[in-house]
Design an enzyme around this catalytic site. Structure first.
Site, PDB file in Angstrom:
ATOM      1  N   CYS A 116      22.441  26.449 -28.233  1.00 35.84           N
ATOM      2  CA  CYS A 116      22.928  27.584 -29.014  1.00 35.84           C
ATOM      3  C   CYS A 116      23.657  28.566 -28.102  1.00 35.84           C
ATOM      4  O   CYS A 116      23.115  28.990 -27.074  1.00 35.84           O
ATOM      5  CB  CYS A 116      21.744  28.267 -29.703  1.00 35.84           C
ATOM      6  SG  CYS A 116      22.162  29.851 -30.459  1.00 35.84           S
ATOM      7  N   GLU A 117      24.872  28.930 -28.458  1.00 33.17           N
ATOM      8  CA  GLU A 117      25.652  29.813 -27.592  1.00 33.17           C
ATOM      9  C   GLU A 117      25.199  31.272 -27.669  1.00 33.17           C
ATOM     10  O   GLU A 117      25.645  32.103 -26.872  1.00 33.17           O
ATOM     11  CB  GLU A 117      27.141  29.725 -27.924  1.00 33.17           C
ATOM     12  CG  GLU A 117      27.533  30.276 -29.272  1.00 33.17           C
ATOM     13  CD  GLU A 117      29.026  30.101 -29.554  1.00 33.17           C
ATOM     14  OE1 GLU A 117      29.590  30.971 -30.207  1.00 33.17           O
ATOM     15  OE2 GLU A 117      29.619  29.086 -29.125  1.00 33.17           O
ATOM     16  N   HIS A 118      24.309  31.592 -28.593  1.00 39.96           N
ATOM     17  CA  HIS A 118      23.848  32.980 -28.728  1.00 39.96           C
ATOM     18  C   HIS A 118      22.688  33.303 -27.792  1.00 39.96           C
ATOM     19  O   HIS A 118      22.585  34.428 -27.301  1.00 39.96           O
ATOM     20  CB  HIS A 118      23.428  33.253 -30.172  1.00 39.96           C
ATOM     21  CG  HIS A 118      24.546  33.112 -31.142  1.00 39.96           C
ATOM     22  ND1 HIS A 118      24.386  32.565 -32.404  1.00 39.96           N
ATOM     23  CD2 HIS A 118      25.864  33.409 -31.029  1.00 39.96           C
ATOM     24  CE1 HIS A 118      25.553  32.553 -33.030  1.00 39.96           C
ATOM     25  NE2 HIS A 118      26.459  33.054 -32.222  1.00 39.96           N
ATOM     26  N   HIS A 119      21.790  32.318 -27.569  1.00 38.18           N
ATOM     27  CA  HIS A 119      20.631  32.561 -26.707  1.00 38.18           C
ATOM     28  C   HIS A 119      20.477  31.502 -25.616  1.00 38.18           C
ATOM     29  O   HIS A 119      19.532  31.564 -24.832  1.00 38.18           O
ATOM     30  CB  HIS A 119      19.342  32.597 -27.550  1.00 38.18           C
ATOM     31  CG  HIS A 119      19.285  33.743 -28.511  1.00 38.18           C
ATOM     32  ND1 HIS A 119      19.703  33.639 -29.826  1.00 38.18           N
ATOM     33  CD2 HIS A 119      18.877  35.028 -28.351  1.00 38.18           C
ATOM     34  CE1 HIS A 119      19.545  34.806 -30.435  1.00 38.18           C
ATOM     35  NE2 HIS A 119      19.042  35.657 -29.575  1.00 38.18           N
TER      36      HIS A 119
END
Length: 225
Positions: A113-116
């Site tokens: 996941c590129e967010h976390h």
């Protein structure tokens, strides 16, 4: 201050699944550094993060961690950012005149996941209807793996797989469904360990009700061997 506004913007987005484009957002200079140079830079940054957290990197268990993480980022879990690693997907004439859809199901997805920067783990199901050419079965797995090995949003991954196969096969008749668990949801935040995320992209004939239904029926079949 700009930093405070940035923090407010990040907090406003929170855990929402937001992606601005179907293309992976890369800087123009993304490939100017060699893999070795990237590893050296990332290694120093990981060391700084761990030291900031208070860890003693002189400990035998930890002293190699910055280098291990840097090599993993560049060579493994984010290796799909390197266009040189893109799988060559040779096609062949459909000499046996197979005219129905071909379905490759339960393709393992390991992404991040590129967010976390936490894992996304699941299965992809792909189908296409030949327009005169076919592609090797393993190539579909490799295409999924290539686009998965980068910081991702599941919606973007699903679209990228379909677009790539449409280009390779020279047909719009391609579909992909991905069902995956996001550890950013399962292990932190809401900590909902049971939930998964399903995304789909349908092209050409797969947009019709009958063909879409046939594809979904195929991937729901019990194929445990």
């Amino acid at each position: 201050m700009k930093i405070e506004k940035d923090i407010q913007d990040y907090d406003a987005i929170g855990d929402d699944h937001i992606g601005a484009t179907s293309e992976t957002p890369l800087r123009k200079d993304a490939f100017e550094l060699t893999s070795t140079e990237k590893i050296d830079i990332i290694k120093d940054n990981v060391r700084h993060i761990l030291e900031t957290l208070g860890l003693d990197l002189k400990d035998d268990s930890l002293k190699g961690t910055p280098n291990r993480v840097a090599k993993m980022f560049v060579n493994e879990i984010f290796g799909g950012l390197d266009p040189a690693k893109k799988p060559s997907a040779s096609t062949f004439d459909n000499k046996y005149k197979y005219g129905e859809m071909l379905v490759e199901k339960n393709i393992t997805v390991y992404s991040t996941c590129e967010h976390h920067l936490l894992p996304i783990v699941g299965k992809a199901h792909i189908a296409y209807i030949s327009n005169g050419t076919v592609v090797g079965l393993s190539k579909m797995n490799r295409i999924v793996d290539y686009f998965a090995k980068r910081p991702q949003v599941q919606e973007r991954l699903t679209i990228q797989v379909v677009k790539e196969l449409q280009k390779v096969l020279n047909t719009q008749d391609v579909a992909c469904v991905i069902d995956a668990k996001h550890l950013c949801v399962n292990s932190r935040g809401i900590k909902d360990v049971a939930s998964s995320t399903v995304t789909s992209e349908f092209g050409g004939l797969f947009k019709t009700k009958e063909t879409k239904r046939e594809f979904l029926d195929y991937i729901s079949l019990d194929t445990a061997f």
